[in-house]
Motif scaffolding. Structure first.
Motif, PDB file in Angstrom:
ATOM      1  N   LYS A   1      41.693  35.477 -29.908  1.00  0.00           N
ATOM      2  CA  LYS A   1      40.245  35.536 -30.069  1.00  0.00           C
ATOM      3  C   LYS A   1      39.619  34.705 -28.950  1.00  0.00           C
ATOM      4  CE  LYS A   1      40.015  36.421 -35.051  1.00  0.00           C
ATOM      5  NZ  LYS A   1      39.427  36.014 -36.359  1.00  0.00           N
ATOM      6  N   ARG A   2      38.419  35.124 -28.521  1.00  0.00           N
ATOM      7  CA  ARG A   2      37.733  34.485 -27.403  1.00  0.00           C
ATOM      8  C   ARG A   2      36.447  33.827 -27.885  1.00  0.00           C
ATOM      9  NH1 ARG A   2      35.459  37.387 -24.032  1.00  0.00           N
ATOM     10  NH2 ARG A   2      35.981  36.444 -22.004  1.00  0.00           N
ATOM     11  N   SER A   3      36.129  32.687 -27.271  1.00  0.00           N
ATOM     12  CA  SER A   3      34.855  32.022 -27.527  1.00  0.00           C
ATOM     13  C   SER A   3      34.225  31.664 -26.190  1.00  0.00           C
ATOM     14  CB  SER A   3      35.040  30.754 -28.358  1.00  0.00           C
ATOM     15  OG  SER A   3      33.810  30.040 -28.472  1.00  0.00           O
ATOM     16  N   THR A   4      32.973  32.044 -26.022  1.00  0.00           N
ATOM     17  CA  THR A   4      32.267  31.729 -24.781  1.00  0.00           C
ATOM     18  C   THR A   4      31.232  30.622 -24.978  1.00  0.00           C
ATOM     19  OG1 THR A   4      30.688  33.513 -25.227  1.00  0.00           O
ATOM     20  CG2 THR A   4      32.597  34.045 -23.850  1.00  0.00           C
ATOM     21  N   ASP A   5      31.251  29.985 -26.166  1.00  0.00           N
ATOM     22  CA  ASP A   5      30.289  28.904 -26.429  1.00  0.00           C
ATOM     23  C   ASP A   5      30.983  27.641 -26.922  1.00  0.00           C
ATOM     24  OD1 ASP A   5      31.023  29.675 -28.962  1.00  0.00           O
ATOM     25  OD2 ASP A   5      29.008  30.270 -29.619  1.00  0.00           O
ATOM     26  N   GLY A   6      32.154  27.385 -26.375  1.00  0.00           N
ATOM     27  CA  GLY A   6      32.830  26.136 -26.690  1.00  0.00           C
ATOM     28  C   GLY A   6      33.461  26.081 -28.065  1.00  0.00           C
ATOM     29  N   GLY A   7      33.770  27.237 -28.635  1.00  0.00           N
ATOM     30  CA  GLY A   7      34.432  27.256 -29.931  1.00  0.00           C
ATOM     31  C   GLY A   7      33.515  27.250 -31.125  1.00  0.00           C
ATOM     32  N   ARG A   8      32.187  27.422 -30.890  1.00  0.00           N
ATOM     33  CA  ARG A   8      31.265  27.487 -32.038  1.00  0.00           C
ATOM     34  C   ARG A   8      31.350  28.847 -32.733  1.00  0.00           C
ATOM     35  NH1 ARG A   8      28.787  24.652 -27.956  1.00  0.00           N
ATOM     36  NH2 ARG A   8      28.068  22.545 -28.504  1.00  0.00           N
ATOM     37  N   THR A   9      31.452  29.920 -31.936  1.00  0.00           N
ATOM     38  CA  THR A   9      31.622  31.261 -32.491  1.00  0.00           C
ATOM     39  C   THR A   9      32.738  31.965 -31.731  1.00  0.00           C
ATOM     40  OG1 THR A   9      29.970  32.239 -31.014  1.00  0.00           O
ATOM     41  CG2 THR A   9      29.193  31.403 -33.142  1.00  0.00           C
TER      42      THR A   9
ATOM     43  N   GLY B   1      38.902  20.403 -28.804  1.00  0.00           N
ATOM     44  CA  GLY B   1      39.143  21.435 -29.799  1.00  0.00           C
ATOM     45  C   GLY B   1      40.547  21.309 -30.342  1.00  0.00           C
ATOM     46  N   LEU B   2      40.679  21.412 -31.644  1.00  0.00           N
ATOM     47  CA  LEU B   2      41.971  21.357 -32.328  1.00  0.00           C
ATOM     48  C   LEU B   2      42.154  22.650 -33.111  1.00  0.00           C
ATOM     49  CD1 LEU B   2      44.538  19.949 -33.505  1.00  0.00           C
ATOM     50  CD2 LEU B   2      43.037  19.077 -35.322  1.00  0.00           C
TER      51      LEU B   2
ATOM     52  N   ARG C   1      42.909  27.130 -38.494  1.00  0.00           N
ATOM     53  CA  ARG C   1      41.555  26.590 -38.387  1.00  0.00           C
ATOM     54  C   ARG C   1      41.293  26.125 -36.960  1.00  0.00           C
ATOM     55  NH1 ARG C   1      42.398  22.588 -43.624  1.00  0.00           N
ATOM     56  NH2 ARG C   1      42.525  24.226 -45.222  1.00  0.00           N
ATOM     57  N   PHE C   2      40.018  26.097 -36.599  1.00  0.00           N
ATOM     58  CA  PHE C   2      39.615  25.532 -35.311  1.00  0.00           C
ATOM     59  C   PHE C   2      38.590  24.451 -35.576  1.00  0.00           C
ATOM     60  CE2 PHE C   2      37.190  25.099 -31.406  1.00  0.00           C
ATOM     61  CZ  PHE C   2      38.222  25.002 -30.466  1.00  0.00           C
ATOM     62  N   ALA C   3      38.893  23.247 -35.099  1.00  0.00           N
ATOM     63  CA  ALA C   3      37.998  22.104 -35.277  1.00  0.00           C
ATOM     64  C   ALA C   3      37.499  21.625 -33.927  1.00  0.00           C
ATOM     65  CB  ALA C   3      38.719  20.977 -36.006  1.00  0.00           C
ATOM     66  N   ARG C   4      36.265  21.162 -33.906  1.00  0.00           N
ATOM     67  CA  ARG C   4      35.677  20.509 -32.730  1.00  0.00           C
ATOM     68  C   ARG C   4      35.346  19.074 -33.114  1.00  0.00           C
ATOM     69  NH1 ARG C   4      32.206  22.926 -29.002  1.00  0.00           N
ATOM     70  NH2 ARG C   4      30.672  21.417 -29.694  1.00  0.00           N
ATOM     71  N   PHE C   5      35.689  18.130 -32.236  1.00  0.00           N
ATOM     72  CA  PHE C   5      35.300  16.750 -32.516  1.00  0.00           C
ATOM     73  C   PHE C   5      35.061  16.011 -31.209  1.00  0.00           C
ATOM     74  CE2 PHE C   5      39.969  16.746 -32.506  1.00  0.00           C
ATOM     75  CZ  PHE C   5      40.271  15.707 -31.625  1.00  0.00           C
ATOM     76  N   THR C   6      34.262  14.982 -31.305  1.00  0.00           N
ATOM     77  CA  THR C   6      33.991  14.127 -30.155  1.00  0.00           C
ATOM     78  C   THR C   6      34.872  12.882 -30.246  1.00  0.00           C
ATOM     79  OG1 THR C   6      32.161  13.153 -31.391  1.00  0.00           O
ATOM     80  CG2 THR C   6      31.628  14.921 -29.859  1.00  0.00           C
ATOM     81  N   GLU C   7      35.069  12.238 -29.111  1.00  0.00           N
ATOM     82  CA  GLU C   7      35.958  11.079 -29.097  1.00  0.00           C
ATOM     83  C   GLU C   7      35.448   9.982 -30.014  1.00  0.00           C
ATOM     84  OE1 GLU C   7      38.291   8.077 -25.993  1.00  0.00           O
ATOM     85  OE2 GLU C   7      36.692   9.393 -25.254  1.00  0.00           O
ATOM     86  N   ASP C   8      34.133   9.825 -30.119  1.00  0.00           N
ATOM     87  CA  ASP C   8      33.637   8.744 -30.969  1.00  0.00           C
ATOM     88  C   ASP C   8      33.741   9.071 -32.455  1.00  0.00           C
ATOM     89  OD1 ASP C   8      31.648  10.663 -30.987  1.00  0.00           O
ATOM     90  OD2 ASP C   8      30.030   9.310 -30.398  1.00  0.00           O
ATOM     91  N   TRP C   9      34.196  10.313 -32.794  1.00  0.00           N
ATOM     92  CA  TRP C   9      34.537  10.604 -34.187  1.00  0.00           C
ATOM     93  C   TRP C   9      35.887   9.991 -34.558  1.00  0.00           C
ATOM     94  CZ3 TRP C   9      38.656  13.763 -35.920  1.00  0.00           C
ATOM     95  CH2 TRP C   9      38.673  13.976 -37.308  1.00  0.00           C
ATOM     96  N   LEU C  10      36.776   9.849 -33.582  1.00  0.00           N
ATOM     97  CA  LEU C  10      38.072   9.245 -33.850  1.00  0.00           C
ATOM     98  C   LEU C  10      37.910   7.784 -34.249  1.00  0.00           C
ATOM     99  CD1 LEU C  10      39.969  10.661 -30.747  1.00  0.00           C
ATOM    100  CD2 LEU C  10      40.183  11.460 -33.105  1.00  0.00           C
TER     101      LEU C  10
END
Length: 630
Positions: free
Chosen positions: A97-105, A379-380, A394-403
């Motif tokens: 599957k492809r995403s062109t918006d950074g994994g949002r859709t 992206g995970l 599943r596909f997860a997005r997180f920022t470093e400051d979430w860690l």
């Protein structure tokens, strides 16, 4: 170039497209991970289900995620689409599957290569940043109609496809056997899975590098495992074998290590860290790693096990984020659950312990891959499920400051054993009155003492004696006192715990002996000793017996010969189960372990405060003071 959407029996192309469009819903923001204590409040974490049988008709199961970011910023998420069942060797397609918006859709499911009754799997993509070409290594074998594994020897062969239009269409696969599968690698062969890398530093910038592991079959059995790197210096047109590490398998089926499912990342100094799954070897741990300093041509040393990196037997993924390395894999040392991100700040030489990692989910979880979406976002892609790790991808997005932020040193308690370092005091264990001066009090929530790993703590097949004092009043729950080794029904271990609901205190060992199945032996008291008073407990292995002493009274059973510390992740905890699923409520004093069987008189001397030689002391925690602050 060929590309297709697979029309499955009982479905139409329109139905597939409709389902795929529905799957492009925006990510749902979720709270910091599943109630994890101390999770970082700032930052953002979002995830969605990317592949699932109920939303992608025609497949029974999806497994083996892999993800890359193209030079145009498109994310390509690959998986095995398993048609008949969730078995490893049935009818399996590679899908994307492809995403062109950074994994949002995400766009609709596309078949990259169709199994057509055979197994096409182990996707290992890598992007050539100079040309934009996306290359996909994969392996094929004859498919089965049932859910059993590939017959040994397995007829696995490596293949390669590529896309020059950002993953929209794909070339016809070509067989790479003549280049990277020598005659001796004639049984199992696995590419990746998960992404490969392109080097940016050192003497070989632009080189493409993938990890593989293979087996040698001598006509009657598998005799060796090979962990290797394969590489291309011309954008994927030609490939060759570089670094390799071979581990022999004995006639009885035992071996030290079996590095497999290799994950790679380029460190800041240009060297390549290679970390892999370890499966059933006699060395301690389920993770193993090494380094290449010459662009993948050779390893600086054989793979070495990571005994204190808690993980089940499963693939993991690694990604460099600035000067920080991220490792994604389940944190439960026994089962595939609790997907977690752990960090290394020294190039992979040491990794965060599970209490310092960030929990993604406490669900069942398995294979994974990570991708840098931008300088601040990761992206995970991972297998997960409430019932089974294979329920969905599943596909997860997180920022470093979430860690979770990097934590300073833990408070410590002294270990008086020869050559020992201080033990870490976790949670908020407090000093209290003890039998011999001070003791430590545990709250039953997160308090524990954990010893740093050193080889002498692994008792192996030796005789030993463990001794401690305890007091508690709990009427329910598992009350772990001392835990050494692994956890679960099949991992070598030694433990002492109170079981008040069952009205007993128990000591147990689980052993592995050669290629034999695991065996356990246990000794139990007839009371819980939860009266709030101090009681002395000792567990001795020696003379063919496993003996539990409670306040000087011995209770014996037959020993189970074999190693109490082999092949599993290894930890030594006071007041905590190794998998953090139970904590002690009460106080513990004067914990000692000797790597020999003490005599009855020596055990009595330990109990009464007499003199016993420290020559054979593996650990000695007086438990009388805590240094540093919480």
């Amino acid at each position: 170039m060929t590309s297709s959407l697979r029309a499955q029996p009982g479905s139409t192309l329109a139905a597939i497209l409709t389902t795929a469009v529905l799957s492009t819903t925006a990510l749902l923001a979720v709270p910091s991970p599943a109630g994890a204590r101390g999770a970082a409040a700032p930052g953002r974490f979002e995830q969605q289900v990317l592949f699932k049988a109920s939303q992608d008709p025609g497949y029974s199961c999806f497994r083996i995620p892999a993800v890359v970011r193209t030079t145009k910023g498109t994310l390509l998420a690959f998986a095995e689409g398993r048609v008949l069942n969730c078995g490893d060797a049935a009818d399996i397609d590679i899908v994307v599957k492809r995403s062109t918006d950074g994994g949002r859709t995400w766009g609709p499911l596309q078949v990259v290569t169709e199994g057509a009754g055979d197994t096409h799997g182990n996707p290992a993509p890598v992007v050539d940043r100079r040309t934009g070409r996306v290359l996909l290594a994969e392996t094929y074998n004859t498919g089965r109609a049932d859910s059993a594994s590939c017959s040994v020897p397995c007829d696995r062969t490596p293949h390669l496809q590529y896309s020059d239009d950002d993953g929209l269409t794909w070339s016809t696969p070509r067989d790479l056997s003549s280049e990277i599968r020598p005659a001796g690698w004639n049984s199992w062969y696995a590419t990746g899975p998960a992404h490969g890398i392109q080097l940016t530093r050192g003497r070989h910038p632009g080189r493409l590098v993938l990890g593989v592991n293979t087996e040698t079959w001598n006509g009657s059995r598998v005799t060796a495992n090979h962990a290797a790197l394969v590489m291309s210096d011309d954008g994927g047109r030609h490939w060759r074998i570089g670094a390799r590490d071979t581990w022999p398998i004995a006639d009885d089926g035992t071996f030290r290590q079996k590095p497999s499912e290799l994950a790679l990342t380029e460190r800041q100094d240009g060297s390549v860290l290679v970390i892999g799954r370890e499966q059933d070897g006699t060395d301690l741990g389920h993770r193993t790693q090494t380094v290449s300093r010459d662009g993948g041509d050779s390893f600086v040393s054989p793979f070495r096990d990571l005994p204190d990196l808690y993980a089940p037997q499963v693939q993991g993924s690694v990604l460099r984020l600035g000067d920080r390395l991220l490792l994604a894999c389940p944190g439960d040392p026994d089962r595939r659950r609790t997907m977690m991100i752990r960090s290394s700040y020294d190039g992979g030489r040491t990794w965060d312990s599970v209490d310092r990692g960030t929990v993604v989910t406490r669900d069942w979880s398995g294979y994974s891959d990570m991708v840098g979406i931008d300088t601040a976002t990761v992206g995970l892609m991972y297998e997960g499920g409430a019932v089974d790790a294979r329920d969905e991808i599943r596909f997860a997005r997180f920022t470093e400051d979430w860690l979770r932020p990097r934590r300073g040193p833990d408070p410590t308690a002294p270990d008086l054993a020869p050559g020992a370092r201080p033990a870490a005091v976790l949670g908020g264990a407090k000093e209290t009155g003890g039998v011999f001066g001070g003791a430590l009090r545990f709250d039953g929530t997160d308090d524990a003492v954990r010893l740093p790993y050193r080889p002498r703590l692994a008792l192996g097949a030796k005789d030993f004696t463990a001794s401690l004092w305890f007091r508690y009043t709990a009427a329910t729950g598992e009350q772990p006192l001392l835990w050494m080794g692994g956890v679960g029904t099949s991992q070598p271990q030694v433990w002492l715990r109170g079981e008040p609901a069952a009205g007993r205190v128990q000591g147990l060992i689980t052993v592995r002996d050669g290629a034999s199945a695991p065996r356990s032996a246990y000794v139990r008291t007839s009371g819980a000793y939860n009266d709030g008073g101090w009681h002395h407990l000792a567990l001795r292995r020696g003379g063919g017996l496993l003996t539990l002493f409670i306040d000087g009274t011995p209770i014996s059973t037959a020993d189970a010969p074999g190693s109490v510390s082999r092949n599993s992740p290894f930890g030594v905890h006071i007041g905590q189960r190794m998998d953090s699923r139970a904590f002690f409520t009460g106080a513990i004093d004067d914990v000692r372990v000797y790597d020999r069987a003490l005599s009855d008189a020596e055990i009595s001397a330990v109990r009464t405060g007499g003199t016993v030689s420290t020559r054979d002391t593996v650990l000695w925690l007086p438990m009388d003071r805590v240094s540093g602050s919480h």
